[in-house]
Scaffold this active site. Structure first.
Site, PDB file in Angstrom:
ATOM      1  N   ASP A 265      67.984  45.906  41.104  1.00 33.88           N
ATOM      2  CA  ASP A 265      67.875  45.521  39.652  1.00 33.88           C
ATOM      3  C   ASP A 265      66.990  46.824  39.143  1.00 33.88           C
ATOM      4  O   ASP A 265      65.850  46.825  39.491  1.00 33.88           O
ATOM      5  CB  ASP A 265      66.885  44.538  39.267  1.00 33.88           C
ATOM      6  CG  ASP A 265      66.541  43.884  37.698  1.00 33.88           C
ATOM      7  OD1 ASP A 265      67.191  44.767  37.163  1.00 33.88           O
ATOM      8  OD2 ASP A 265      66.762  42.894  37.686  1.00 33.88           O
ATOM      9  N   GLY A 291      72.180  43.321  41.605  1.00 32.98           N
ATOM     10  CA  GLY A 291      72.001  44.175  40.605  1.00 32.98           C
ATOM     11  C   GLY A 291      70.837  43.342  39.475  1.00 32.98           C
ATOM     12  O   GLY A 291      70.620  41.712  40.660  1.00 32.98           O
ATOM     13  N   HIS A 292      71.039  43.632  38.888  1.00 33.05           N
ATOM     14  CA  HIS A 292      69.585  42.493  37.225  1.00 33.05           C
ATOM     15  C   HIS A 292      70.947  41.293  37.568  1.00 33.05           C
ATOM     16  O   HIS A 292      70.440  40.287  37.199  1.00 33.05           O
ATOM     17  CB  HIS A 292      69.957  43.419  36.661  1.00 33.05           C
ATOM     18  CG  HIS A 292      69.320  42.285  35.085  1.00 33.05           C
ATOM     19  ND1 HIS A 292      68.606  42.319  35.538  1.00 33.05           N
ATOM     20  CD2 HIS A 292      69.509  41.979  34.676  1.00 33.05           C
ATOM     21  CE1 HIS A 292      67.469  41.458  34.024  1.00 33.05           C
ATOM     22  NE2 HIS A 292      68.614  41.906  33.522  1.00 33.05           N
ATOM     23  N   PHE A 293      72.409  41.548  36.970  1.00 34.64           N
ATOM     24  CA  PHE A 293      73.351  40.054  36.794  1.00 34.64           C
ATOM     25  C   PHE A 293      74.047  40.160  38.085  1.00 34.64           C
ATOM     26  O   PHE A 293      74.765  40.990  38.434  1.00 34.64           O
ATOM     27  CB  PHE A 293      74.685  40.781  36.014  1.00 34.64           C
ATOM     28  CG  PHE A 293      73.770  41.247  34.541  1.00 34.64           C
ATOM     29  CD1 PHE A 293      73.669  39.997  33.434  1.00 34.64           C
ATOM     30  CD2 PHE A 293      73.412  42.543  33.874  1.00 34.64           C
ATOM     31  CE1 PHE A 293      72.863  40.050  33.042  1.00 34.64           C
ATOM     32  CE2 PHE A 293      73.460  42.193  32.607  1.00 34.64           C
ATOM     33  CZ  PHE A 293      72.232  41.631  31.703  1.00 34.64           C
TER      34      PHE A 293
END
Length: 318
Positions: A265, A291-293
């Protein structure tokens, strides 16, 4: 037997095999449905899956996504759980009135989401919060703690150490929005920023569907969105100011907590995940190759962790 008769028999047998195979399938996607209800004269869209009488999981999405971000997870939970994933006002398929007609603050959005749960008859639920879902969900929890059976956190920050260096430009916008607006757009809402929010530092960019960020960028460029999103983000500073209050609530109530965190992220550092251990000593923290999502890259892993957590919460195995 003639050739036409043989062909007819083969076709019939093939059809029977296909029908038998189809009957063996148990896809929980069949339970997913899409709805809208009126809340405060707004059309609030939500996705629903699973049996209505099963334990409920309320999925709160991040920026600049919508309930669509949860779509990969819905069929993996819907066999045993009642899953509700709404779009906030100004996002996805919900109403997006201009800021002159709706006050875009996290307090107000949390209020709409609380009213939605009442309208849907959700007496209690597990909160699953990602990114903006954290500020929305913690406000909901503090307003109605009796409704919250447990919390799942996926890249949602409640501690200063979780904010990456990208937040320096964002803090400048909070301090001087008139002069820092263009810099914020480059840092936060541009196509490059929208793409990077998904990819982060992942060594496996080939695993990421480019439609995720191109669709989100199309959402960000819809008429009126620039004003909506910059107005709401100006209020994000109230979330940082609320971190001590959220931490105090966690320490006082110690809700059953699961943290799943994508380590690639670019916005939220891994330190933001481990910080929850200071608040809830028996929290489960899992740092993922994502990652972030994180559902972009770790759908199956997240589903397994969530199902295990929910099974333990309900006091049974599986």
């Amino acid at each position: 037997m003639s050739i036409p008769a043989t062909l007819a028999l083969s076709a019939a047998m093939a059809c029977a095999v296909v029908q038998a195979s189809a009957q063996e399938l148990r896809s929980s996607r069949r339970s997913i449905s899409y709805h809208s209800v009126d809340v405060r004269d707004l059309k609030i869209f939500y996705r629903e899956a699973g049996p209505a009488d099963a334990p409920t999981v309320l999925l709160l999405h991040g920026f600049p996504s919508s309930s669509r971000m949860w779509e990969p997870l819905l069929p993996l939970l819907a066999d045993k759980y009642h899953v509700i994933a709404p779009d906030y006002p100004g996002f996805g398929n919900s109403s997006a009135p201009p800021p002159s007609d709706f006050t875009y603050t996290f307090d107000n959005i949390a209020g709409v989401m609380n009213e939605l749960t009442v309208k849907l008859g959700l007496g209690n639920y597990v909160l699953f919060m990602q990114d903006y879902g954290g500020p929305v969900g913690f406000r909901m929890a503090l307003a109605h703690p009796e409704r919250v059976r447990g919390i799942i956190i996926q890249n949602a920050v409640s501690h200063e150490q979780g904010l990456s260096p990208l937040w320096e430009a964002r803090r400048r916008y909070w301090a001087d929005p008139a002069h820092e607006l263009e810099a914020l757009k480059a840092n936060f809402t541009s196509l490059a920023a929208t793409r990077q929010r998904h990819l982060g530092s992942s060594p496996h960019p080939e695993r990421y569907d480019p439609d995720t960020w191109t669709d989100e960028y199309a959402f960000l460029t819809r008429p009126g969105q620039a004003e909506i999103q910059t107005t709401l983000f100006l209020d994000y500073r109230t979330n940082v100011a609320s971190y001590p209050e959220w931490q105090e609530w966690l320490r006082k109530t110690r809700p059953p907590t699961l943290v799943v965190w994508g380590k690639y992220d670019p916005s939220f550092a891994v330190a933001g995940a481990s910080a929850y251990r200071d608040d809830v000593p028996d929290v489960q923290v899992h740092i993922l190759e994502a990652g972030h999502f994180a559902l972009d890259e770790a759908t199956d892993e997240i589903a397994a962790l969530v199902r295990g957590y929910l099974a333990r919460l309900d006091g049974h195995k599986g």
